[in-house]
Motif scaffolding. Structure first.
Motif, short mmCIF file in Angstrom:
data_model
loop_
_atom_site.label_atom_id
_atom_site.label_comp_id
_atom_site.label_asym_id
_atom_site.label_seq_id
_atom_site.Cartn_x
_atom_site.Cartn_y
_atom_site.Cartn_z
N LEU A 119 0.83 -1.20 0.00
CA LEU A 119 0.00 0.00 0.00
C LEU A 119 0.87 1.26 0.00
CD1 LEU A 119 -2.79 1.32 0.13
CD2 LEU A 119 -2.65 1.19 2.63
N LEU A 120 1.97 1.21 0.78
CA LEU A 120 2.86 2.37 0.78
C LEU A 120 3.49 2.60 -0.59
CD1 LEU A 120 4.66 1.86 4.23
CD2 LEU A 120 2.74 3.38 3.68
N GLU A 121 3.88 1.51 -1.23
CA GLU A 121 4.42 1.65 -2.58
C GLU A 121 3.36 2.19 -3.55
OE1 GLU A 121 5.97 -2.09 -3.71
OE2 GLU A 121 7.66 -2.03 -2.30
N ALA A 122 2.15 1.68 -3.39
CA ALA A 122 1.07 2.17 -4.25
C ALA A 122 0.80 3.65 -4.01
CB ALA A 122 -0.20 1.36 -4.01
N LEU A 123 0.85 4.08 -2.75
CA LEU A 123 0.62 5.49 -2.45
C LEU A 123 1.77 6.36 -2.95
CD1 LEU A 123 -0.90 5.27 1.15
CD2 LEU A 123 -2.10 5.65 -1.01
N ASN A 124 2.99 5.86 -2.85
CA ASN A 124 4.12 6.61 -3.41
C ASN A 124 3.97 6.76 -4.93
OD1 ASN A 124 5.34 6.92 -0.89
ND2 ASN A 124 6.52 5.03 -1.08
N THR A 125 3.60 5.65 -5.56
CA THR A 125 3.36 5.72 -7.00
C THR A 125 2.21 6.67 -7.32
OG1 THR A 125 4.13 3.44 -7.25
CG2 THR A 125 2.82 4.37 -9.06
N LEU A 126 1.18 6.61 -6.51
CA LEU A 126 0.02 7.48 -6.72
C LEU A 126 0.40 8.95 -6.54
CD1 LEU A 126 -2.98 7.43 -7.37
CD2 LEU A 126 -3.45 7.33 -4.92
N THR A 127 1.29 9.23 -5.63
CA THR A 127 1.75 10.61 -5.45
C THR A 127 2.44 11.12 -6.71
OG1 THR A 127 2.03 10.23 -3.07
CG2 THR A 127 3.18 12.12 -4.04
N PHE A 142 -9.22 11.96 -13.41
CA PHE A 142 -8.28 11.19 -12.59
C PHE A 142 -8.92 9.96 -11.94
CE2 PHE A 142 -5.33 10.53 -8.96
CZ PHE A 142 -4.15 10.49 -9.68
N GLN A 143 -10.23 9.85 -11.99
CA GLN A 143 -10.90 8.71 -11.36
C GLN A 143 -10.44 7.36 -11.93
OE1 GLN A 143 -12.76 8.62 -8.60
NE2 GLN A 143 -12.16 10.78 -8.49
N PRO A 144 -10.29 7.21 -13.25
CA PRO A 144 -9.79 5.92 -13.75
C PRO A 144 -8.43 5.54 -13.19
CG PRO A 144 -10.73 7.21 -15.54
CD PRO A 144 -10.67 8.11 -14.36
N VAL A 145 -7.58 6.54 -12.94
CA VAL A 145 -6.26 6.25 -12.37
C VAL A 145 -6.41 5.72 -10.95
CG1 VAL A 145 -4.03 7.25 -11.78
CG2 VAL A 145 -5.24 8.02 -13.82
N LEU A 146 -7.28 6.33 -10.18
CA LEU A 146 -7.51 5.84 -8.82
C LEU A 146 -8.06 4.42 -8.83
CD1 LEU A 146 -9.05 9.01 -7.13
CD2 LEU A 146 -6.73 8.13 -6.89
N GLN A 147 -8.92 4.13 -9.77
CA GLN A 147 -9.47 2.78 -9.85
C GLN A 147 -8.40 1.75 -10.15
OE1 GLN A 147 -12.54 3.07 -12.79
NE2 GLN A 147 -13.84 4.42 -11.55
N GLU A 148 -7.40 2.15 -10.94
CA GLU A 148 -6.33 1.20 -11.28
C GLU A 148 -5.21 1.17 -10.25
OE1 GLU A 148 -6.25 -0.88 -13.73
OE2 GLU A 148 -8.04 -0.26 -14.83
N ALA A 149 -4.86 2.34 -9.71
CA ALA A 149 -3.66 2.45 -8.88
C ALA A 149 -3.95 2.43 -7.39
CB ALA A 149 -2.90 3.73 -9.23
N LEU A 150 -5.21 2.49 -6.97
CA LEU A 150 -5.50 2.56 -5.55
C LEU A 150 -6.52 1.52 -5.10
CD1 LEU A 150 -5.14 4.00 -2.82
CD2 LEU A 150 -6.96 5.57 -3.51
N CYS A 194 -4.39 2.19 7.43
CA CYS A 194 -4.41 2.18 5.96
C CYS A 194 -5.27 3.32 5.41
CB CYS A 194 -4.94 0.84 5.45
SG CYS A 194 -3.88 -0.57 5.87
N LEU A 195 -6.44 3.50 5.99
CA LEU A 195 -7.35 4.53 5.47
C LEU A 195 -6.82 5.93 5.72
CD1 LEU A 195 -10.80 3.00 6.52
CD2 LEU A 195 -9.82 3.08 4.23
N LEU A 196 -6.26 6.14 6.90
CA LEU A 196 -5.74 7.47 7.21
C LEU A 196 -4.52 7.80 6.33
CD1 LEU A 196 -6.06 7.48 11.09
CD2 LEU A 196 -7.48 8.71 9.44
N LYS A 197 -3.68 6.81 6.10
CA LYS A 197 -2.53 7.03 5.23
C LYS A 197 -3.00 7.35 3.81
CE LYS A 197 1.94 7.11 4.69
NZ LYS A 197 2.80 8.07 5.42
N THR A 198 -4.02 6.64 3.37
CA THR A 198 -4.57 6.90 2.02
C THR A 198 -5.19 8.28 1.95
OG1 THR A 198 -5.01 4.53 1.76
CG2 THR A 198 -6.17 6.05 0.30
N ARG A 199 -5.97 8.66 2.95
CA ARG A 199 -6.60 9.97 2.93
C ARG A 199 -5.56 11.09 2.96
NH1 ARG A 199 -10.48 11.87 7.78
NH2 ARG A 199 -8.44 11.94 8.82
N HIS A 240 -5.27 13.75 -0.06
CA HIS A 240 -5.67 15.11 0.30
C HIS A 240 -4.72 16.17 -0.27
CE1 HIS A 240 -7.94 18.01 2.57
NE2 HIS A 240 -6.84 18.50 3.11
N GLN A 241 -3.57 15.76 -0.78
CA GLN A 241 -2.61 16.72 -1.32
C GLN A 241 -3.14 17.41 -2.57
OE1 GLN A 241 1.17 14.77 -1.90
NE2 GLN A 241 1.05 13.70 0.06
#
Length: 692
Positions: free
Chosen positions: A470-478, A500-508, A534-539, A543-544
């Motif tokens: 998940l951390l790797e996914a969030l780094n990639t998502l950033t 950007f919604q399709p990206v979130l569906q694939e990357a998150l 997990c949820l707080l880290k994702t939010r 949120h950026q």
């Protein structure tokens, strides 16, 4: 004067001293006196304002006469004498006039005789010269017709006949295309247009011959101009800011032949495509096409180790080339205003067979649109190479972030090229194809990463922190969010979110689903702590950027796990403090009296509560130490403490009510050690202070 004369005549008898006449004399003088009175009355009654009287008086004044009796007596005689003299002079003058008239009459008779003789001679001369005059009139009329025809012939020759020298300038390939060529061509075009007027005459043969001859001459001129333009296009340097005015003029005239003009454009597009493609290849490799024109700057392929910069440099070069090409072609095709469009429209009207269908409504020529199409064709070779190299980069790098950055980079250049070549350009189709290829590669890589999660999903985290995947996914998502934020040019927030919604569906979403699967395998409260981490880290990550923010979507899930943890901590407070037994089994005073008949039974619970309270808050924080959000930890503990205090206050109330019931039953004779309050002395306020 008459008044004076009358006054003198009437006053004279008195002045002379004579007496009046006798009665007989008086009787004889009565008629004379009556006549005199009438005369005097007539004179006195006359108006001296009459013009005749005034003229008579003026004449008497001019004579200088004196008013004396002699003058008055002789006045009539003098006037009559003067009148007789005047009449005599008039008679003499008329005699002289009569003599002059006699001489004039003799002269007139002589003239009449001379005129009669001249008429005889003129009649004879007319009879002799009549035929010659008629012949002369005929000859003069014929001469006027000849002069008129000569002038007409000269005008016709001057207007409709082209000299051999001009024909050589117009059709000979040995003669250059210069101002003389355009002058002669303009004249022949005028002859061709004017010859159609001759077709309306009775004899159409001349008009047909001139029309056919001028058409052949114009065709030869257009062919010569067509070949000259092609030769010029081979050596045309668009980098030169001063492009020959003759080429622009030739193109404007050649536009009157749409077929030849289109062939020239095709030839020019092919030549420019080759030149621009070679320049692009030279910029890529650093090897100049022409030794006299070395490549400026470093070769683009030197940055191939950095794929994003490599593609960015190629797109930047293509954009620069497109701008340069368009500016040069605007000078070549648009600088003359709408003259080119007018020429093409005139050519289409003169060649109706060039239309696709007779029923089609021909749209007016759009110079800007034609320019965009020409630039599009010139850059086709460059974009072909760009597409091949970009696809190679995408296929050779299995990095989702790189693929998405490439897609955003290509998408960013889409509107820029659209402003230069139009929305219907094939270049935009190439860019859209590259963007879709990069997105497909991104989705494929992300799905492969999701398939590789099975190992990570099988392992339960010991520290309950967000898992590595998940951390790797969030780094990639950033990285993806940053790339999307810098590449999307629209200011509409809804469009940015939807994009950007399709990206979130694939990357998150797949990674959050994996976290939920791990959560289901964990025990309470670890499952809630893990889910919140997990949820707080994702939010926090989402949120950026506003277009990726899912706070509204994640808040119900976070609140649900938070409530569950509050419940867990509430039970933990009850269990650790020993109040769980009382809260779970004692609901009324009767329950308390029945279960704890001996007050000493509450002593152990009170003792456990006293041991628990001093370190309760710290122990609670230690219990939730694996929850990373310390603010949330404090809020959960505060809610749990509040619930615990409420439960304690209920127990406290039951104990007080039980003591009151016991006191009433024993009439106040209860032993001191039997009071429940003595063995359970804590109050709700003390609990709140200790747990605050």
């Amino acid at each position: 004067m008459a008044a004076t004369y009358h006054s003198e005549r009437t006053a004279s008898p008195i002045v002379s001293g004579h007496t009046p006449l006798s009665s007989s004399a008086t009787a004889g003088a009565v008629p004379r006196n009556n006549a005199l009175q009438n005369r005097v009355t007539s004179v006195l009654s006359a108006s001296y304002a009459d013009l005749e009287i005034r003229d008579a008086l003026t004449s008497l004044d001019t004579r200088g006469l004196q008013n004396i009796p002699a003058t008055r007596r002789n006045l009539r005689l003098d006037v009559q004498e003067e009148l007789i003299q005047c009449n005599g002079e008039i008679v003499q003058d008329f005699g002289m006039v009569a003599r002059q008239l006699e001489r004039v009459g003799a002269a007139i008779e002589s003239l009449n005789f001379s005129c009669a003789e001249m008429r005889k001679h003129i009649g004879a001369a007319r009879r002799e010269t009549g035929p010659m005059l008629d012949e002369a009139k005929t000859i003069l009329a014929d001469r006027q017709q000849v002069d008129k025809k000569q002038r007409l012939l000269n005008a016709f020759t001057t207007h409709f006949v082209v000299s051999d020298a001009d024909l050589a300038i117009l059709a000979s390939t040995a003669e250059p295309v210069n101002d003389d060529f355009f002058r002669v061509m303009t004249r022949v075009k005028k002859i061709h247009d004017d010859s159609q007027v001759l077709l309306g005459s009775e004899n159409q043969r001349l008009g047909l011959e001139i029309l056919e001859q001028s058409s052949r001459q114009l065709n030869a001129a257009f062919q010569k101009l067509y070949r000259w333009v092609q030769r010029e296009f081979k050596n045309l340097d668009l980098e030169n800011p001063q492009i020959s005015a003759a080429i622009r003029r030739a193109l404007r005239i050649l536009a009157e032949r749409p077929a030849l003009f289109q062939n020239c454009l095709d030839f020019f597009a092919e030549a420019r495509e080759t030149i621009v493609s070679n320049n692009f290849y030279a910029a890529l490799t650093g090897a100049p096409v022409d030794p006299d024109h070395p490549v400026l700057g470093k070769a683009i392929e030197l940055s191939a180790h950095d794929p994003l910069r490599y593609i960015s440099d190629m797109l930047a070069w293509a954009h620069s080339a497109t701008v340069s090409e368009r500016e040069a072609l605007e000078v070549l095709f648009i600088s003359e205003g709408d003259e080119l469009a007018k020429g093409i429209q005139a050519g289409i009207e003169s060649e109706p067979w060039s239309r696709p269908n007779d029923d089609d409504v021909l749209a007016p020529f759009n110079g800007r649109e034609a320019l965009s199409q020409l630039v599009d064709r010139d850059l086709t070779g460059v974009f072909r190479q760009l597409k091949q190299r970009t696809e190679q980069v995408i296929q050779s790098h299995e990095l989702a972030a790189l693929a998405y950055k490439i897609s955003n980079l290509v998408t960013f250049y889409g509107p820029i090229f659209g402003n230069l070549v139009g929305d219907q350009s094939s270049l935009l189709e190439v860019l859209r194809s590259l963007s879709e290829t990069a997105l497909r590669s991104f989705r494929s890589i992300m799905r492969d990463n999701v398939l590789n999660l099975h190992t990570g999903l099988a392992m339960s985290p010991t520290d309950l922190a967000a898992p590595e995947f998940l951390l790797e996914a969030l780094n990639t998502l950033t990285v993806l969010m940053k790339s999307y934020d810098t590449s999307v040019v629209t200011a509409d927030r809804n469009q940015r979110i939807d994009g950007f919604q399709p990206v979130l569906q694939e990357a998150l979403d797949p990674f959050l689903a994996g976290c939920e699967n791990i959560t289901k395998r964990l025990q309470t409260p670890n499952n809630h702590i893990f889910a919140l981490n997990c949820l707080l880290k994702t939010r926090e990550t989402l949120h950026q950027y506003s277009f990726a923010d899912r706070s509204e979507e994640l808040r119900p899930r976070i609140d649900e796990h938070e409530c569950e943890l509050v419940t867990v901590m509430h039970r933990w407070f009850l269990r650790e403090s020993g109040l769980a037994t009382l809260v779970d089994h004692v609901a009324t005073v009767e329950d308390l009296s029945f279960s704890y008949k001996d007050p000493k039974q509450l002593a152990s619970i009170a003792q456990q509560l006293d041991v628990f309270l001093p370190a309760a808050t710290e122990d609670a924080r230690t219990y939730l130490v694996q929850l990373e959000d310390k603010t949330l930890v404090r809020r959960i503990i505060e809610h749990a403490v509040e619930s615990f205090c409420e439960d304690f206050e209920e127990v406290e109330s039951l104990i007080s009510q039980a003591d009151e019931a016991r006191g009433l039953q024993a009439n106040g004779e209860v032993e001191e050690d039997l009071w429940l309050r003595d063995v359970f002395p804590r109050t709700g306020d003390e609990i709140r202070v200790l747990l605050s």
